[in-house]
Design an enzyme around this catalytic site. Sequence first.
Site, PDB file in Angstrom:
ATOM      1  N   TYR A  96      -2.173  -0.889  10.707  1.00  0.00           N
ATOM      2  CA  TYR A  96      -2.361  -1.204   9.277  1.00  0.00           C
ATOM      3  C   TYR A  96      -1.082  -0.884   8.501  1.00  0.00           C
ATOM      4  O   TYR A  96      -0.580  -1.699   7.727  1.00  0.00           O
ATOM      5  CB  TYR A  96      -3.549  -0.417   8.715  1.00  0.00           C
ATOM      6  CG  TYR A  96      -3.754  -0.652   7.222  1.00  0.00           C
ATOM      7  CD1 TYR A  96      -4.334  -1.838   6.761  1.00  0.00           C
ATOM      8  CD2 TYR A  96      -3.364   0.303   6.282  1.00  0.00           C
ATOM      9  CE1 TYR A  96      -4.515  -2.058   5.393  1.00  0.00           C
ATOM     10  CE2 TYR A  96      -3.542   0.088   4.918  1.00  0.00           C
ATOM     11  CZ  TYR A  96      -4.115  -1.091   4.475  1.00  0.00           C
ATOM     12  OH  TYR A  96      -4.287  -1.314   3.122  1.00  0.00           O
ATOM     13  N   SER A  99       0.867  -1.181   0.000  1.00  0.00           N
ATOM     14  CA  SER A  99       0.000   0.000   0.000  1.00  0.00           C
ATOM     15  C   SER A  99       0.903   1.230   0.000  1.00  0.00           C
ATOM     16  O   SER A  99       2.094   1.128   0.329  1.00  0.00           O
ATOM     17  CB  SER A  99      -0.840  -0.011   1.285  1.00  0.00           C
ATOM     18  OG  SER A  99      -1.468   1.230   1.503  1.00  0.00           O
TER      19      SER A  99
HETATM   20  P1  NAD Z   1     -11.695  -5.390  -0.437  1.00  0.00           P
HETATM   21  O1  NAD Z   1     -12.203  -5.386   0.959  1.00  0.00           O
HETATM   22  O2  NAD Z   1     -12.667  -5.137  -1.526  1.00  0.00           O
HETATM   23  O3  NAD Z   1     -10.945  -6.752  -0.759  1.00  0.00           O
HETATM   24  C1  NAD Z   1     -10.236  -7.468   0.210  1.00  0.00           C
HETATM   25  C2  NAD Z   1     -10.427  -8.929  -0.072  1.00  0.00           C
HETATM   26  O4  NAD Z   1      -9.717  -9.703   0.885  1.00  0.00           O
HETATM   27  C3  NAD Z   1     -11.892  -9.331   0.027  1.00  0.00           C
HETATM   28  O5  NAD Z   1     -12.166 -10.247  -1.007  1.00  0.00           O
HETATM   29  C4  NAD Z   1     -11.959 -10.005   1.377  1.00  0.00           C
HETATM   30  O6  NAD Z   1     -13.011 -10.914   1.479  1.00  0.00           O
HETATM   31  C5  NAD Z   1     -10.601 -10.694   1.373  1.00  0.00           C
HETATM   32  N1  NAD Z   1     -10.183 -11.160   2.682  1.00  0.00           N
HETATM   33  C6  NAD Z   1     -10.169 -10.491   3.853  1.00  0.00           C
HETATM   34  N2  NAD Z   1      -9.749 -11.291   4.837  1.00  0.00           N
HETATM   35  C7  NAD Z   1      -9.493 -12.498   4.264  1.00  0.00           C
HETATM   36  C8  NAD Z   1      -9.029 -13.730   4.769  1.00  0.00           C
HETATM   37  N3  NAD Z   1      -8.778 -13.925   6.069  1.00  0.00           N
HETATM   38  N4  NAD Z   1      -8.881 -14.753   3.908  1.00  0.00           N
HETATM   39  C9  NAD Z   1      -9.167 -14.604   2.603  1.00  0.00           C
HETATM   40  N5  NAD Z   1      -9.604 -13.465   2.069  1.00  0.00           N
HETATM   41  C10 NAD Z   1      -9.769 -12.433   2.908  1.00  0.00           C
HETATM   42  O7  NAD Z   1     -10.516  -4.331  -0.482  1.00  0.00           O
HETATM   43  P2  NAD Z   1      -9.342  -4.079  -1.557  1.00  0.00           P
HETATM   44  O8  NAD Z   1      -9.091  -2.643  -1.497  1.00  0.00           O
HETATM   45  O9  NAD Z   1      -9.615  -4.720  -2.835  1.00  0.00           O
HETATM   46  O10 NAD Z   1      -8.115  -4.799  -0.818  1.00  0.00           O
HETATM   47  C11 NAD Z   1      -7.199  -5.625  -1.489  1.00  0.00           C
HETATM   48  C12 NAD Z   1      -5.800  -5.348  -0.969  1.00  0.00           C
HETATM   49  O11 NAD Z   1      -5.421  -4.038  -1.366  1.00  0.00           O
HETATM   50  C13 NAD Z   1      -5.669  -5.378   0.553  1.00  0.00           C
HETATM   51  O12 NAD Z   1      -4.462  -6.042   0.887  1.00  0.00           O
HETATM   52  C14 NAD Z   1      -5.583  -3.913   0.930  1.00  0.00           C
HETATM   53  O13 NAD Z   1      -4.901  -3.718   2.136  1.00  0.00           O
HETATM   54  C15 NAD Z   1      -4.839  -3.372  -0.272  1.00  0.00           C
HETATM   55  N6  NAD Z   1      -4.961  -1.932  -0.478  1.00  0.00           N
HETATM   56  C16 NAD Z   1      -6.178  -1.346  -0.651  1.00  0.00           C
HETATM   57  C17 NAD Z   1      -6.274   0.037  -0.796  1.00  0.00           C
HETATM   58  C18 NAD Z   1      -7.607   0.724  -0.909  1.00  0.00           C
HETATM   59  O14 NAD Z   1      -7.667   1.944  -0.711  1.00  0.00           O
HETATM   60  N7  NAD Z   1      -8.698   0.028  -1.219  1.00  0.00           N
HETATM   61  C19 NAD Z   1      -5.098   0.807  -0.843  1.00  0.00           C
HETATM   62  C20 NAD Z   1      -3.870   0.170  -0.702  1.00  0.00           C
HETATM   63  C21 NAD Z   1      -3.797  -1.200  -0.525  1.00  0.00           C
END
Ligand code: NAD
Length: 247
Positions: free
Chosen positions: A155, A142
């Site tokens: 986080y 991130s």
């Molecule tokens: P999201 O919540 O839509 O997706 C996260 C996914 O991880 C979901 O499918 C959720 O069900 C799954 N998940 C959570 N816990 C789990 C577990 N124990 N086992 C299996 N699956 C699990 O959010 P996103 O933004 O698509 O997140 C994806 C990645 O991107 C994450 O690692 C997040 O930290 C990172 N990220 C997101 C952002 C943002 O602003 N959305 C920014 C930087 C990094």
Amino acid sequence: MKNVANKVVLITGASSGIGEATARLLAQQGAIVVLGARRTERLESIVHDIQQAGGRAAYREVDVADAEQVKAFVSFAKDTFGHVDVIFNNAGIMPLSPMNALKTDEWNNIIDINIKGVLHGIAAVLPVMEQQGHGQIINTASTGAHAVGSSCAVYCASKYAVWAISEGLRQECNNIRVTVLSPGVTTTELGHDITDEAAAGLVQQLRTMSLEAESVANAVLYAISQPNDVEASEIVIRSASSFGHAF
Ligand code: NAD
């Protein structure tokens, strides 16, 4: 897209957001995608969509906090499709809160999913990829792996850890490409589990300068599609409207 078609790509956290968008995009480009997450009804529906559009996809329930389940997810992909070319260790959670709220259960969940989940993915694919003599491991960090904000300490710590693990792994790997992907704020379901009111407000405010999940999926496609002798070792991607902000 060169170097993508027919690759077997495993994606954790594929039931929504960046993981879902990546699964759909890579399948359009001819990859065989194997989706993992806990919400199987969502995975089933995404796989159905991909197959209806002529793509190749499968899914399996996986909780990345459980090393044995991640191992079984990887074995399922290898047994079904014969090899594992890429794993996108993407599953993550973001229950933000100030430290003095002492939400220690949430801290532990962040560590179990965001850090150990990535380690479990690496442990499950490394022997397979070493035996194959090739592979690619892409980990989602991130912009929170590059800067820390208030209410984001644990986080961000988890994402600094993902960055460090990825860089260490990259230095150790010869035939396996390692990519650490650092998206800025992206419009997804992330943060739906925030129980601290002020932190929830902060995230809402940040989402006014947000990337679309499809743009992050494009970055994953870029990393995979590079020629075999090129390693996109780090990608940072932000919304162009995020000027003046770290995330
Ligand atoms: P999201 O919540 O839509 O997706 C996260 C996914 O991880 C979901 O499918 C959720 O069900 C799954 N998940 C959570 N816990 C789990 C577990 N124990 N086992 C299996 N699956 C699990 O959010 P996103 O933004 O698509 O997140 C994806 C990645 O991107 C994450 O690692 C997040 O930290 C990172 N990220 C997101 C952002 C943002 O602003 N959305 C920014 C930087 C990094």
